[in-house]
Scaffold this motif. Sequence first.
Motif, PDB file in Angstrom:
ATOM      1  N   SER A  33       6.139  -1.573   7.458  1.00 50.68           N
ATOM      2  CA  SER A  33       5.908  -0.245   6.910  1.00 50.68           C
ATOM      3  C   SER A  33       7.232   0.496   6.889  1.00 50.68           C
ATOM      4  CB  SER A  33       4.874   0.518   7.734  1.00 50.68           C
ATOM      5  OG  SER A  33       5.383   0.760   9.023  1.00 50.68           O
ATOM      6  N   ILE A  59       0.768   5.199   1.048  1.00 47.88           N
ATOM      7  CA  ILE A  59       0.004   6.147   1.867  1.00 47.88           C
ATOM      8  C   ILE A  59       0.671   7.509   1.758  1.00 47.88           C
ATOM      9  CG2 ILE A  59      -0.870   6.685   4.183  1.00 47.88           C
ATOM     10  CD1 ILE A  59       0.017   3.400   4.412  1.00 47.88           C
ATOM     11  N   TRP A  90       0.837  -1.205   0.000  1.00 48.30           N
ATOM     12  CA  TRP A  90       0.000   0.000   0.000  1.00 48.30           C
ATOM     13  C   TRP A  90       0.866   1.246   0.000  1.00 48.30           C
ATOM     14  CZ3 TRP A  90      -5.153  -1.028  -0.294  1.00 48.30           C
ATOM     15  CH2 TRP A  90      -5.553  -2.327   0.061  1.00 48.30           C
ATOM     16  N   VAL A 119      -1.164  -4.972   9.426  1.00 48.81           N
ATOM     17  CA  VAL A 119      -0.029  -4.391   8.721  1.00 48.81           C
ATOM     18  C   VAL A 119       1.242  -4.965   9.350  1.00 48.81           C
ATOM     19  CG1 VAL A 119       1.259  -2.261   8.319  1.00 48.81           C
ATOM     20  CG2 VAL A 119      -1.230  -2.297   8.048  1.00 48.81           C
ATOM     21  N   PRO A 165      -4.843   4.640   2.284  1.00 51.58           N
ATOM     22  CA  PRO A 165      -3.898   3.754   1.598  1.00 51.58           C
ATOM     23  C   PRO A 165      -4.396   3.406   0.200  1.00 51.58           C
ATOM     24  CG  PRO A 165      -4.391   2.946   3.809  1.00 51.58           C
ATOM     25  CD  PRO A 165      -5.343   4.075   3.535  1.00 51.58           C
ATOM     26  N   LYS A 166      -3.473   3.428  -0.754  1.00 53.50           N
ATOM     27  CA  LYS A 166      -3.811   3.061  -2.135  1.00 53.50           C
ATOM     28  C   LYS A 166      -3.053   1.792  -2.481  1.00 53.50           C
ATOM     29  CE  LYS A 166      -3.232   5.299  -6.114  1.00 53.50           C
ATOM     30  NZ  LYS A 166      -2.610   6.336  -6.916  1.00 53.50           N
ATOM     31  N   SER A 167      -3.740   0.821  -3.007  1.00 52.38           N
ATOM     32  CA  SER A 167      -3.075  -0.457  -3.277  1.00 52.38           C
ATOM     33  C   SER A 167      -2.102  -0.328  -4.445  1.00 52.38           C
ATOM     34  CB  SER A 167      -4.104  -1.529  -3.605  1.00 52.38           C
ATOM     35  OG  SER A 167      -3.430  -2.731  -3.942  1.00 52.38           O
TER      36      SER A 167
END
Lengths: 238, 181
Positions: free
Chosen positions: A229, A174, A172, A226, A180-182
Amino acid sequence: MAEAVDPDLEAAEFVLGTLSADERQAFLRRLAREPEVATLVHRWRERLAPLAVAAPDVEPPAELWPRIEQAIEGPVAANDPGAGRWKAAAIAAALVAAVTSGVAWQSSRAPVPTAPAAPIKVTTVSATDSVAALSPDGKTPGLFLAYDRDTGKLQVIPVGLEDDPAKSFELWLIKGAGAPKSVGTLATARTATVKSVKVDDRGDIVFAVSVEPAGGSKTGAPTGPVVLSGKLVDVPTT
Amino acid sequence: MATTAADSPLEDLIAATAAEDRAAFAQLYRRTSAKLYGILLRILGDRAQADDAMQDVFVRVWRSANGYDAGRGNPISWLATIARNHAIDLRRRAGARGAGRQADVELDTLIDREGGASSEQLAALNACLSRLEPDQRALILAAYLNGESREELAARLDRPVGTIKSWLHRGLAALKACLDG
């Protein structure tokens, strides 16, 4: 709505492009389940294709081809190839070092899932503007990213993830406080891949990996925990 | 390196592209770019968008050339499908804001233009299209060539969307009966 829709007419509208977004989604699911529907789609494509071929030609601008050539090569910066190559080599070296230490870390743990992972090829790392190391709470990295702003290519190099056939790891992006954008799922937890993604400004960008049902989140947003990150940082150009 | 001659069939160029032969890919571009750019520009209605879309389409062709199966249709319709799908996808995402209404296509002007292998198929398709009700024919052409959505078609003919859907279905069913019969 009704399952009673004639699949052949749906296939025709699918090819024509006139299904609504919902109908299109439903049709795609049907297409995945029923191979014979794919044949209907194929027949409609062939029936209507002469129209596409007969539509008037338009010569594209001459500068397009060099752009396409660049896009498929992961090129060095056109105006300063020397600096670009140097930068790429430096990133590749840094990644090899990091990947090696990641693997060492992984194999020192018991139980070892699959003996030292096959060396991950990073020779394709090309011009890179930004990198990110994704880790659980700032500890040993599990995934490296290298982003090339010119081509929009994101190299994804997993180093410490375990495959689980029932789950997918989904990456993702962000931006700031945004949703969040895949960027897509990781095909396997051990294979380096390249994704196309647009990171359109130099604001704070965080990448994260969540655990999703096989095939990825169905909702368009992360649904599972998650596990990794990390922040995307720019690579100094000098 | 270049094992494919300028007059190689497109199938061969696609096969060589799948093997990462850049010379063959360049040849494929030279031979098909005007056709695909025409398709993109017609649907998107804007050159800057068509340029970006063209890059996306050829990058996709480069990456998915090994997915082309010569047994399932001719190469130009495979390429045209990739271009059309991408352009329609972009057009829908933009809510068709950027895409102005295109002039209607005169079928007669499409015939005779091509001396290629598809002219016979095109003549057959044209014959069947010309047997449709004029409105049904206009809908199919506007959807296929301009990438218009059902809503845009409804506005075009000033009819409810439901009516458009049933006209499309009737037109498509009649077209199929004519072409296959």
